[in-house]
Design an enzyme around this catalytic site. Sequence first.
Site, PDB file in Angstrom:
ATOM      1  N   CYS A  75       0.491  -1.619  -0.122  1.00 40.94           N
ATOM      2  CA  CYS A  75       0.185  -0.228   0.136  1.00 40.94           C
ATOM      3  C   CYS A  75       0.648   0.706   0.229  1.00 40.94           C
ATOM      4  CB  CYS A  75      -0.744  -0.200   0.805  1.00 40.94           C
ATOM      5  SG  CYS A  75      -2.031  -1.682   1.100  1.00 40.94           S
ATOM      6  N   HIS A  94      -4.152   7.180   1.481  1.00 45.24           N
ATOM      7  CA  HIS A  94      -4.432   5.877   1.022  1.00 45.24           C
ATOM      8  C   HIS A  94      -5.285   5.250   1.561  1.00 45.24           C
ATOM      9  CE1 HIS A  94      -3.631   1.894   0.122  1.00 45.24           C
ATOM     10  NE2 HIS A  94      -4.070   1.214   1.167  1.00 45.24           N
ATOM     11  N   ASN A 151     -10.270  -0.865  -1.728  1.00 40.88           N
ATOM     12  CA  ASN A 151      -8.668  -0.117  -1.762  1.00 40.88           C
ATOM     13  C   ASN A 151      -7.670  -1.450  -2.214  1.00 40.88           C
ATOM     14  OD1 ASN A 151      -5.871  -0.201  -0.587  1.00 40.88           O
ATOM     15  ND2 ASN A 151      -6.288  -1.577   1.233  1.00 40.88           N
TER      16      ASN A 151
END
Length: 337
Positions: free
Chosen positions: A114, A264, A294
């Site tokens: 990520c 994020h 995500n």
Amino acid sequence: MAFNSRITGVGSYVPPKIYKNSDLEEMMDTSNEWIIQRTGIEQRHWVDENTCTSDLALEASNIAIADAGLQASDIDMIVFATLSPDHDFPGTGCFLQTKLGIPNITVFDIRQQCTGFLYGLSLADKFVQSGGHKNVLVVGAEVHSKGLDKTPAGRSVSVLFGDGAGAVVVSRTEVKDKSKDSHIMTTNLHADGTFAKELWVPAPGTDVGADRISHALLDEGLHFPEMNGKTVFVHAVKRMAETLTQSCIEMGVKIEDIDLFLFHQANLRINSKVAEVLNIPEEKIFNTIQKYGNTTAATIPLGMHDAIKEGKLKEGMLVASAAFGSGFTWASSLWRY
């Protein structure tokens, strides 16, 4: 001579097929209300069986290169961030390079999950500053859907992830006035492998016995992601707040000076908690998790492109980004668009 870099082009792409939470209810024995309450996610995009990670990356890259006013032949480096490569090896950056038709240039593949895009942005910035490269393509792309346990056993993780790609072109620039001119100001990168197994995929690998993959490993489901959600949440909030503060102190910037925050998108609750800790007005945070889930390394450039298209990110704005993910890894960046 010292060089500076700036983001000159931005692009993104998501596959056309949308899976709403209602589409997952029977598949995973879950509910729309449960997913929204715990994550903020309403839908995600998943690829079809014939689409791979470099396919998504190619679409986003072409848009970013055109947005920068360049041709593919102007790119002299690719930094490709993904945890869902086309193949174990070679790196997916090489497959993207071939699809772009630009042989013989530098290609990096990085695996910071990520946090991958911000690690890649930092690499691009440093290489441009060194004077060795002029136009670096930084790509984050993921196809999570082909690696998820889409049964009730995997629902706590599988509802979170979507497929997509984002890309930026980082180019050499001259900065005369740092308070106005577009440039990347700083990046701060961190990791702590102590927590590596709190969010990971155990197999295949060379640390799982005699064979890196076997029927026994597959039967046990070790090729699916595993996550300690509570631990990830606590560390994400703490580390994202810390690294953002670090970047601001380094650049002599106050949180209230920042025009837009591109975080994020792992969980809407994480971003809301970071905003609470740092006293950031919610309207300054641009969230996309509701519609994409995500998308790991793709998240920040994907959100950046949406923010531009929606008029939320405008030329001259001071932008802060922060990310946290598997590894544990975390990072932040300040830049003027």
